[in-house]
Scaffold this motif. Structure first.
Motif, PDB file in Angstrom:
ATOM      1  N   GLY A 297       3.854  38.925   5.018  1.00  9.03           N
ATOM      2  CA  GLY A 297       2.487  39.242   5.417  1.00  9.03           C
ATOM      3  C   GLY A 297       2.543  40.262   6.527  1.00  9.03           C
ATOM      4  O   GLY A 297       3.561  40.398   7.210  1.00  9.03           O
ATOM      5  N   MET A 298       1.468  40.974   6.731  1.00  6.12           N
ATOM      6  CA  MET A 298       1.408  42.035   7.735  1.00  6.12           C
ATOM      7  C   MET A 298       0.455  41.644   8.851  1.00  6.12           C
ATOM      8  O   MET A 298      -0.554  40.974   8.604  1.00  6.12           O
ATOM      9  CB  MET A 298       0.933  43.340   7.069  1.00  6.12           C
ATOM     10  N   GLY A 299       0.743  42.058  10.074  1.00  5.43           N
ATOM     11  CA  GLY A 299      -0.146  41.786  11.201  1.00  5.43           C
ATOM     12  C   GLY A 299      -0.265  40.303  11.488  1.00  5.43           C
ATOM     13  O   GLY A 299       0.732  39.571  11.541  1.00  5.43           O
ATOM     14  N   LYS A 300      -1.509  39.834  11.668  1.00  8.47           N
ATOM     15  CA  LYS A 300      -1.731  38.417  11.975  1.00  8.47           C
ATOM     16  C   LYS A 300      -1.227  37.527  10.851  1.00  8.47           C
ATOM     17  O   LYS A 300      -0.679  36.447  11.091  1.00  8.47           O
ATOM     18  CB  LYS A 300      -3.221  38.150  12.217  1.00  8.47           C
ATOM     19  N   SER A 301      -1.388  37.991   9.601  1.00  9.82           N
ATOM     20  CA  SER A 301      -0.873  37.210   8.466  1.00  9.82           C
ATOM     21  C   SER A 301       0.640  37.081   8.548  1.00  9.82           C
ATOM     22  O   SER A 301       1.210  36.074   8.137  1.00  9.82           O
ATOM     23  CB  SER A 301      -1.265  37.884   7.146  1.00  9.82           C
ATOM     24  N   GLY A 302       1.292  38.098   9.080  1.00 12.10           N
ATOM     25  CA  GLY A 302       2.737  38.035   9.246  1.00 12.10           C
ATOM     26  C   GLY A 302       3.146  36.993  10.269  1.00 12.10           C
ATOM     27  O   GLY A 302       4.116  36.254  10.073  1.00 12.10           O
ATOM     28  N   HIS A 303       2.404  36.939  11.374  1.00 11.72           N
ATOM     29  CA  HIS A 303       2.702  35.919  12.388  1.00 11.72           C
ATOM     30  C   HIS A 303       2.536  34.514  11.800  1.00 11.72           C
ATOM     31  O   HIS A 303       3.366  33.617  12.037  1.00 11.72           O
ATOM     32  CB  HIS A 303       1.790  36.093  13.601  1.00 11.72           C
ATOM     33  N   VAL A 304       1.459  34.322  11.044  1.00 14.11           N
ATOM     34  CA  VAL A 304       1.240  33.027  10.393  1.00 14.11           C
ATOM     35  C   VAL A 304       2.352  32.764   9.375  1.00 14.11           C
ATOM     36  O   VAL A 304       2.865  31.640   9.253  1.00 14.11           O
ATOM     37  CB  VAL A 304      -0.145  32.997   9.711  1.00 14.11           C
ATOM     38  N   GLY A 305       2.747  33.804   8.652  1.00 12.88           N
ATOM     39  CA  GLY A 305       3.805  33.656   7.646  1.00 12.88           C
ATOM     40  C   GLY A 305       5.124  33.208   8.241  1.00 12.88           C
ATOM     41  O   GLY A 305       5.845  32.410   7.638  1.00 12.88           O
TER      42      GLY A 305
ATOM     43  N   THR B 139      11.574  21.387   6.747  1.00 11.98           N
ATOM     44  CA  THR B 139      11.150  20.175   6.035  1.00 11.98           C
ATOM     45  C   THR B 139      11.736  20.105   4.627  1.00 11.98           C
ATOM     46  O   THR B 139      11.173  19.457   3.743  1.00 11.98           O
ATOM     47  CB  THR B 139       9.613  20.090   5.968  1.00 11.98           C
ATOM     48  N   GLY B 140      12.844  20.786   4.406  1.00 18.31           N
ATOM     49  CA  GLY B 140      13.577  20.609   3.167  1.00 18.31           C
ATOM     50  C   GLY B 140      13.339  21.645   2.089  1.00 18.31           C
ATOM     51  O   GLY B 140      13.887  21.528   0.994  1.00 18.31           O
ATOM     52  N   THR B 141      12.528  22.671   2.362  1.00 13.68           N
ATOM     53  CA  THR B 141      12.293  23.748   1.395  1.00 13.68           C
ATOM     54  C   THR B 141      12.882  25.041   1.958  1.00 13.68           C
ATOM     55  O   THR B 141      12.310  25.619   2.892  1.00 13.68           O
ATOM     56  CB  THR B 141      10.787  23.944   1.123  1.00 13.68           C
ATOM     57  N   PRO B 142      14.019  25.499   1.463  1.00 11.46           N
ATOM     58  CA  PRO B 142      14.631  26.729   1.994  1.00 11.46           C
ATOM     59  C   PRO B 142      13.632  27.885   1.962  1.00 11.46           C
ATOM     60  O   PRO B 142      12.989  28.133   0.932  1.00 11.46           O
ATOM     61  CB  PRO B 142      15.811  26.977   1.043  1.00 11.46           C
ATOM     62  N   ALA B 143      13.476  28.563   3.091  1.00 14.50           N
ATOM     63  CA  ALA B 143      12.482  29.632   3.185  1.00 14.50           C
ATOM     64  C   ALA B 143      12.914  30.653   4.221  1.00 14.50           C
ATOM     65  O   ALA B 143      13.683  30.348   5.135  1.00 14.50           O
ATOM     66  CB  ALA B 143      11.114  29.053   3.549  1.00 14.50           C
ATOM     67  N   GLN B 144      12.403  31.880   4.071  1.00 19.24           N
ATOM     68  CA  GLN B 144      12.644  32.919   5.062  1.00 19.24           C
ATOM     69  C   GLN B 144      11.465  33.871   5.058  1.00 19.24           C
ATOM     70  O   GLN B 144      10.743  33.995   4.064  1.00 19.24           O
ATOM     71  CB  GLN B 144      13.925  33.698   4.769  1.00 19.24           C
ATOM     72  N   PHE B 145      11.256  34.531   6.192  1.00 20.98           N
ATOM     73  CA  PHE B 145      10.187  35.513   6.300  1.00 20.98           C
ATOM     74  C   PHE B 145      10.778  36.902   6.123  1.00 20.98           C
ATOM     75  O   PHE B 145      11.811  37.232   6.711  1.00 20.98           O
ATOM     76  CB  PHE B 145       9.491  35.422   7.658  1.00 20.98           C
ATOM     77  N   VAL B 146      10.147  37.718   5.318  1.00 24.56           N
ATOM     78  CA  VAL B 146      10.553  39.114   5.137  1.00 24.56           C
ATOM     79  C   VAL B 146       9.366  39.995   5.524  1.00 24.56           C
ATOM     80  O   VAL B 146       8.282  39.877   4.938  1.00 24.56           O
ATOM     81  CB  VAL B 146      10.980  39.401   3.685  1.00 24.56           C
ATOM     82  N   HIS B 147       9.571  40.854   6.519  1.00 23.56           N
ATOM     83  CA  HIS B 147       8.498  41.741   6.964  1.00 23.56           C
ATOM     84  C   HIS B 147       8.272  42.809   5.893  1.00 23.56           C
ATOM     85  O   HIS B 147       9.230  43.438   5.426  1.00 23.56           O
ATOM     86  CB  HIS B 147       8.884  42.398   8.291  1.00 23.56           C
ATOM     87  N   PRO B 148       7.027  43.037   5.482  1.00 23.17           N
ATOM     88  CA  PRO B 148       6.786  43.982   4.388  1.00 23.17           C
ATOM     89  C   PRO B 148       7.236  45.403   4.688  1.00 23.17           C
ATOM     90  O   PRO B 148       7.698  46.113   3.789  1.00 23.17           O
ATOM     91  CB  PRO B 148       5.266  43.902   4.178  1.00 23.17           C
ATOM     92  N   ALA B 149       7.129  45.849   5.946  1.00 16.68           N
ATOM     93  CA  ALA B 149       7.581  47.194   6.287  1.00 16.68           C
ATOM     94  C   ALA B 149       9.100  47.300   6.172  1.00 16.68           C
ATOM     95  O   ALA B 149       9.641  48.292   5.661  1.00 16.68           O
ATOM     96  CB  ALA B 149       7.121  47.570   7.692  1.00 16.68           C
ATOM     97  N   GLU B 150       9.810  46.273   6.644  1.00 20.03           N
ATOM     98  CA  GLU B 150      11.269  46.263   6.517  1.00 20.03           C
ATOM     99  C   GLU B 150      11.675  46.121   5.054  1.00 20.03           C
ATOM    100  O   GLU B 150      12.704  46.655   4.625  1.00 20.03           O
ATOM    101  CB  GLU B 150      11.862  45.122   7.347  1.00 20.03           C
ATOM    102  N   ALA B 151      10.872  45.400   4.278  1.00 21.88           N
ATOM    103  CA  ALA B 151      11.171  45.245   2.853  1.00 21.88           C
ATOM    104  C   ALA B 151      11.210  46.605   2.164  1.00 21.88           C
ATOM    105  O   ALA B 151      12.045  46.857   1.292  1.00 21.88           O
ATOM    106  CB  ALA B 151      10.123  44.348   2.196  1.00 21.88           C
TER     107      ALA B 151
END
Length: 326
Positions: free
Chosen positions: A57-65, A75-87
């Protein structure tokens, strides 16, 4: 320059705060009522994934993401955040066909998300979209579309993401908790992913903190020698064992006071408190603290329930205090 606030502004400040919280609380009620089969479909997509949940997500949505990804991962679900600009500059390689993408955008038209959306379509990576506009590009491209209900932003102008980010955050928590309950994720599992901090301390087990070198004496030990063992150990208690090594009692400072008259003429078995309180090594250290506080004792021997009664360790209240449990 903004005018200086005075104590007379307190009522205004409080009224604004209550208005904001009220608006967001009503929006959360709307969100709960709006959940439908799409929410269940999103959960099924995540459960089927062999890889990670990639949140973007970008901006505020990114912070929430970032927060949603952190909650899922802990909590047991493997996850990571990927910044859309870096993507767009190489990080798309982090998103694989084994993953599922969770992409957040209030408008559903955030231009910086174009590359990561296209990547998921090109490689048939399941895409869950979260947005507030029905028919937006993000939701149209998604395999599962989660539409946030229409609700006013709490800023009053409709331009500052407030209510929308609160709803997105709550939706992420709902996904994480539903997945956690489906997987029967336990407090012990949580500790595996969250060993640090106060919460990690509260989830420490007795086995993590107990001492394996224990002050133990046989039932026939003269009290003079028991006193030496007790003073050397520093636990304020000595365990007493029978011929098979089973814990049959403890000698504490209280037992010494009760047998002051002719103390040295007695054996450990004659002075000890029989059937002492014990704790299982696998029990939470917090449970051990509760027992010690309830019975006003400072040490507990750890004994495996249903075992042969042999002591496996000893836990002192100070061990719990040092670990941040008590």
């Amino acid at each position: 320059m903004s005018p200086t606030a005075t104590t007379d502004d307190s009522d205004t400040f409080l009224a604004t705060a209550r208005r904001v919280i009220g608006i967001e609380a009503r929006a959360l009620d709307l969100l709960g009522e709006s959940l439908d089969e799409s929410f269940a479909a999103a959960l099924r997509l995540i459960l089927k994934a062999r890889g990670r949940v990639v949140v973007s997500g970008m901006g505020k949505s990114g912070h929430v993401g970032r927060k949603i990804a952190a909650t899922l991962a802990s909590t047991g679900t493997p996850a990571q955040f990927v910044h859309p600009a870096e993507a767009s500059h190489g990080d798309l390689g982090m998103v694989t066909p084994d993953d599922v993408a969770l992409v957040l955008s209030n408008s559903g038209e955030t231009p910086e998300l174009a590359d990561i959306i296209a990547h998921t379509r090109r490689f048939a990576i399941p895409l869950i979209g979260v947005a507030s506009r029905e028919g937006s590009t993000l939701l149209r491209q998604s395999d599962v579309a989660l539409l946030l209900p229409k609700a006013e932003e709490a800023c009053g102008t409709g331009v500052v993401p407030t209510t929308s980010t609160t709803m997105t955050l709550a939706l992420g928590d709902a996904l994480a908790v539903a997945l956690m309950e489906h997987r029967q994720f336990t407090p012990e599992d949580f500790r595996t992913y969250h060993p640090g901090g106060k919460l990690g301390a509260r989830l420490s087990r007795v086995a993590d903190l107990m001492h394996h070198e224990m002050p133990l004496v046989p039932e026939s030990q003269p009290m003079g020698e028991v006193l030496i063992t007790m003073s050397q150990s520093g636990f304020g208690a000595v365990g007493v064992t029978d011929a098979t090594g089973r814990l049959t009692g403890v000698v504490t400072d209280g037992d010494l006071r009760r047998h002051l008259d002719g103390l040295l003429s007695h054996s450990a078995a004659e002075v000890m408190t029989r059937n002492p309180r014990t704790i299982a090594p696998g029990a939470l250290a917090e449970a051990a603290v509760k027992v010690m506080n309830e019975f006003k004792i400072t040490s507990l021997f750890a004994v495996e329930p249903g075992g042969d009664g042999r002591p496996l360790g000893i836990l002192h209240i100070h061990d719990c205090l040092r670990a941040g449990v008590a």
